[in-house]
Each structure stands twice: as C-alpha cells, then as structure tokens.
Design a protein around this motif. Structure first.
Motif, PDB file in Angstrom:
ATOM      1  N   SER A 135       0.840  -1.195   0.000  1.00 32.85           N
ATOM      2  CA  SER A 135       0.000   0.000   0.000  1.00 32.85           C
ATOM      3  C   SER A 135       0.879   1.251   0.000  1.00 32.85           C
ATOM      4  CB  SER A 135      -0.951   0.017   1.204  1.00 32.85           C
ATOM      5  OG  SER A 135      -0.232   0.194   2.413  1.00 32.85           O
ATOM      6  N   PHE A 136       0.344   2.295  -0.615  1.00 33.32           N
ATOM      7  CA  PHE A 136       1.014   3.596  -0.694  1.00 33.32           C
ATOM      8  C   PHE A 136       0.025   4.638  -0.183  1.00 33.32           C
ATOM      9  CE2 PHE A 136       2.643   0.800  -3.921  1.00 33.32           C
ATOM     10  CZ  PHE A 136       4.013   1.044  -3.997  1.00 33.32           C
ATOM     11  N   ASP A 137       0.392   5.368   0.871  1.00 41.47           N
ATOM     12  CA  ASP A 137      -0.506   6.326   1.498  1.00 41.47           C
ATOM     13  C   ASP A 137       0.154   7.695   1.561  1.00 41.47           C
ATOM     14  OD1 ASP A 137      -2.881   4.613   2.902  1.00 41.47           O
ATOM     15  OD2 ASP A 137      -1.011   3.473   2.940  1.00 41.47           O
ATOM     16  N   LEU A 138      -0.514   8.695   0.975  1.00 48.76           N
ATOM     17  CA  LEU A 138       0.024  10.054   0.983  1.00 48.76           C
ATOM     18  C   LEU A 138      -0.003  10.612   2.398  1.00 48.76           C
ATOM     19  CD1 LEU A 138       1.057  12.504  -0.618  1.00 48.76           C
ATOM     20  CD2 LEU A 138      -1.340  13.187  -0.931  1.00 48.76           C
ATOM     21  N   MET A 139       1.162  11.118   2.845  1.00 50.31           N
ATOM     22  CA  MET A 139       1.290  11.642   4.201  1.00 50.31           C
ATOM     23  C   MET A 139       1.321  13.167   4.228  1.00 50.31           C
ATOM     24  SD  MET A 139       1.322   8.769   5.722  1.00 50.31           S
ATOM     25  CE  MET A 139       1.736   9.216   7.405  1.00 50.31           C
ATOM     26  N   LYS A 140       2.086  13.759   3.299  1.00 49.28           N
ATOM     27  CA  LYS A 140       2.221  15.223   3.271  1.00 49.28           C
ATOM     28  C   LYS A 140       2.828  15.633   1.942  1.00 49.28           C
ATOM     29  CE  LYS A 140       6.706  15.020   5.660  1.00 49.28           C
ATOM     30  NZ  LYS A 140       7.493  15.489   6.819  1.00 49.28           N
ATOM     31  N   ASN A 141       2.828  16.941   1.693  1.00 45.86           N
ATOM     32  CA  ASN A 141       3.465  17.457   0.489  1.00 45.86           C
ATOM     33  C   ASN A 141       4.005  18.854   0.749  1.00 45.86           C
ATOM     34  OD1 ASN A 141       0.432  18.186   0.256  1.00 45.86           O
ATOM     35  ND2 ASN A 141       1.411  19.554  -1.213  1.00 45.86           N
ATOM     36  N   TYR A 142       5.043  19.204  -0.005  1.00 46.97           N
ATOM     37  CA  TYR A 142       5.650  20.537   0.109  1.00 46.97           C
ATOM     38  C   TYR A 142       6.448  20.810  -1.157  1.00 46.97           C
ATOM     39  CZ  TYR A 142       9.446  17.490   1.802  1.00 46.97           C
ATOM     40  OH  TYR A 142      10.373  16.481   1.939  1.00 46.97           O
ATOM     41  N   LYS A 143       6.855  22.050  -1.337  1.00 47.69           N
ATOM     42  CA  LYS A 143       7.599  22.443  -2.525  1.00 47.69           C
ATOM     43  C   LYS A 143       9.100  22.309  -2.277  1.00 47.69           C
ATOM     44  CE  LYS A 143       4.099  25.654  -4.293  1.00 47.69           C
ATOM     45  NZ  LYS A 143       3.696  24.783  -5.399  1.00 47.69           N
ATOM     46  N   ILE A 144       9.832  21.911  -3.317  1.00 48.29           N
ATOM     47  CA  ILE A 144      11.290  21.881  -3.278  1.00 48.29           C
ATOM     48  C   ILE A 144      11.798  22.659  -4.493  1.00 48.29           C
ATOM     49  CG2 ILE A 144      11.431  19.703  -2.012  1.00 48.29           C
ATOM     50  CD1 ILE A 144      11.954  18.266  -4.654  1.00 48.29           C
ATOM     51  N   SER A 145      13.052  23.073  -4.451  1.00 52.45           N
ATOM     52  CA  SER A 145      13.581  23.928  -5.516  1.00 52.45           C
ATOM     53  C   SER A 145      13.782  23.162  -6.820  1.00 52.45           C
ATOM     54  CB  SER A 145      14.900  24.559  -5.078  1.00 52.45           C
ATOM     55  OG  SER A 145      15.847  23.543  -4.761  1.00 52.45           O
ATOM     56  N   ASP A 146      14.174  21.884  -6.720  1.00 55.18           N
ATOM     57  CA  ASP A 146      14.446  21.106  -7.929  1.00 55.18           C
ATOM     58  C   ASP A 146      14.557  19.632  -7.563  1.00 55.18           C
ATOM     59  OD1 ASP A 146      14.934  20.522 -10.545  1.00 55.18           O
ATOM     60  OD2 ASP A 146      16.850  21.572 -10.688  1.00 55.18           O
ATOM     61  N   PHE A 147      14.625  18.793  -8.564  1.00 52.67           N
ATOM     62  CA  PHE A 147      14.835  17.370  -8.329  1.00 52.67           C
ATOM     63  C   PHE A 147      16.223  17.149  -7.722  1.00 52.67           C
ATOM     64  CE2 PHE A 147      11.585  17.417 -11.565  1.00 52.67           C
ATOM     65  CZ  PHE A 147      10.760  16.357 -11.216  1.00 52.67           C
ATOM     66  N   PRO A 148      16.352  16.202  -6.810  1.00 53.26           N
ATOM     67  CA  PRO A 148      17.668  15.952  -6.204  1.00 53.26           C
ATOM     68  C   PRO A 148      18.625  15.317  -7.197  1.00 53.26           C
ATOM     69  CG  PRO A 148      16.113  14.265  -5.523  1.00 53.26           C
ATOM     70  CD  PRO A 148      15.321  15.280  -6.300  1.00 53.26           C
TER      71      PRO A 148
END
Length: 290
Positions: A186-199
């Motif tokens: 199972s995959f459960d969304l916990m939170k989200n936020y913005k980042i500057s770019d892909f790592p």
C-alpha cells in the motif's frame, strides 16, 4: 509602473510553476512470501514538475548524502556501518514518468550496473462512483489489474496533478492511496511541500537500457549467478552499456599467488551467493507477480 507590475507578476507566476512539488508516501510492504507477519514500512518521495515526475526511496537520498560527504572528505572518516544499515531500503528502484511523451521508465540495480526499461503495459482504470474523505482530500475510487495484482486507488481532483506513486498514474487526479487486494502493498500520501528542484542522485556503474522482458530474465539470472554481474562482462548486456566508468561492488583483488587468488575468489563467490539468496528469500513476494 503598471507595466513593471505585470512583469513582476509574470515572473512570480513563472517561479511558482517552475517549482517541483514533493509528495511523501508511506509505503507498507510484506515482501517475504513465507512470513506475511514481516511488515516493512518506509517513506518514499514522488517529486512532480510540469515535465516529469520521479518516485524513489527517502532512504536513497539519505544514503547518497552520507556517501557524498565521505567521498568529499577523501574517505578518511569511513562509513558508519550502523547508520548505513539503518538506511537499507526495500525500494531500491526509481520510476520516472515523462509527462510530454506519456512514458514511464523503471530503473533498478543488478550487480555493478543499473538496468532501465520503458514500461510497455498501459494501466487501464475502472473509475467508480464511490467517494470519501482521506485527510483533507475528497477522493474517488478506481480499480485496476496490474503486475498480477488487483489494485484499488483513491484519487483527488483537489490537487492539479494526474500522477501517483510507483508506476501508477493516468487518473483524473493525484492518487492519495493505492493498495492491492491482499493488503500486501500500500502507498498512502502523508504530506506534500515544494522543493527547488529534483535531487541529484549518485549512480555507480553504467546504465543499461533493455526491454522489460529482458530485464526480468536478467533479474532471474542475477539471483542464480550474482558473481557474473560483478565483472566487467557480467550480465550478458555489456555491449549495450551507456555512461561511464564501472563502479559498485567489484571482486576483491588478489595480492598473492594463484592459490590465494583461487581461495579469495571462492570466498567472495560464496559470500555473494549467500547474500543474494538471503535477499531473494526476503523479497520473494515482489510488488509485481508477473
């Protein structure tokens, strides 16, 4: 002044849309077919931009950071084995989705090299009328059969993305939760936020592009003869290698005569085979059964 204000607003909006959004999923797995009480849980990231998305383990980035610091210090500090062991992951793959071309690419390491294939099986969803709330999101139900499992997903149109964890996507919204019928993944969304770019991810060895069916064959070959994948000619696809200089794990170099060399090689082969067999047993219930 009005013209300047419009330009500033345009730049501001451009900056917003240029950002990458990170969605953190809790992944729950029962990878050992012989022990369904052995439940593994870890976090994974789904980073989304207008051009692409990337799904990978949180521990992958943490391990990369430690290794990068070690290399920058010339390896003088040495690895903290306990720390690296705590960052072991059951999600050793990455999944990249090309938005413009509607293509999905899967990458996983076999021995020295990383194998990449383009997913050739489209996911066909049945969207149902059932809705409910998960956290702050109103979600709708959808079902599909993929990789030998029956999956139920809950997606939301509250967020402007048509994507999801792992290879899942193609619904008219972001997948907040997806689980197989047996409750083993199972995959459960916990939170989200913005980042500057892909790592920027470290990669050792070469990237070998193959068809999905060939990857499955190579995966089985690796399980039966892992040592062959540690040599420069290992794996049977050396002619298709792309990228530079082999890294990863290499057989130990001998320091003496033929007798010592044979003994060391035999010890290495035995350790490698034992390790791969143990990992195969612990991952005998993969996310895709066929």
């Amino acid at each position: 002044m009005k013209k300047i204000g419009i330009i500033v607003l345009g730049l501001f909006m451009q900056t917003i849309f240029a950002q990458t959004n990170r969605f953190v999923y809790q992944v729950t797995m029962k990878p050992n077919a012989a022990d369904k009480n052995d439940v593994k849980t870890e976090n994974a990231y789904l980073d989304i931009s207008a051009e692409k998305s990337l799904f990978y383990s949180e521990n992958r980035i943490k391990r990369d950071s430690i290794m990068q610091q070690n290399f920058q210090s010339g390896g003088a500090r040495g690895f903290n084995r306990d720390q690296m062991e705590s960052l072991r992951s059951n999600i050793n793959y990455t999944v990249e989705k090309d938005k413009a071309n509607q293509k999905t690419f899967f990458k996983d390491r076999l021995g020295r090299d990383v194998y990449q294939y383009e997913e050739d099986r489209p996911i066909s969803w049945k969207i149902l009328s059932e809705t409910m709330k998960i956290g702050d999101y109103k979600v709708q139900k959808a079902e599909t059969d993929f990789g030998g499992r029956k999956w139920t997903a809950w997606f939301t149109t509250d967020l402007p993305y048509q994507d999801g964890p792992y290879k899942f996507g193609g619904l008219p919204g972001l997948i907040v939760k997806v689980e197989d019928a047996q409750g083993e993944y199972s995959f459960d969304l916990m939170k989200n936020y913005k980042i500057s770019d892909f790592p920027s991810m470290n990669q050792f060895g070469n990237t070998i592009k193959v068809k999905r069916t060939d990857f499955v064959k190579q995966q089985e070959k690796f399980k039966s003869d892992p040592v062959s994948f540690m040599s420069n000619q290992g794996g049977g696809f050396s002619q298709t290698r792309m990228g530079g200089g082999g890294g990863g794990i290499a057989p130990p170099r001998s320091g003496g005569g033929g007798g010592n060399r044979g003994g060391n090689g035999g010890d290495f082969r035995k350790r490698m085979e034992d390790r791969v067999k143990e990992e195969a047993k612990n991952n005998s219930n993969p996310i895709e059964l066929n």
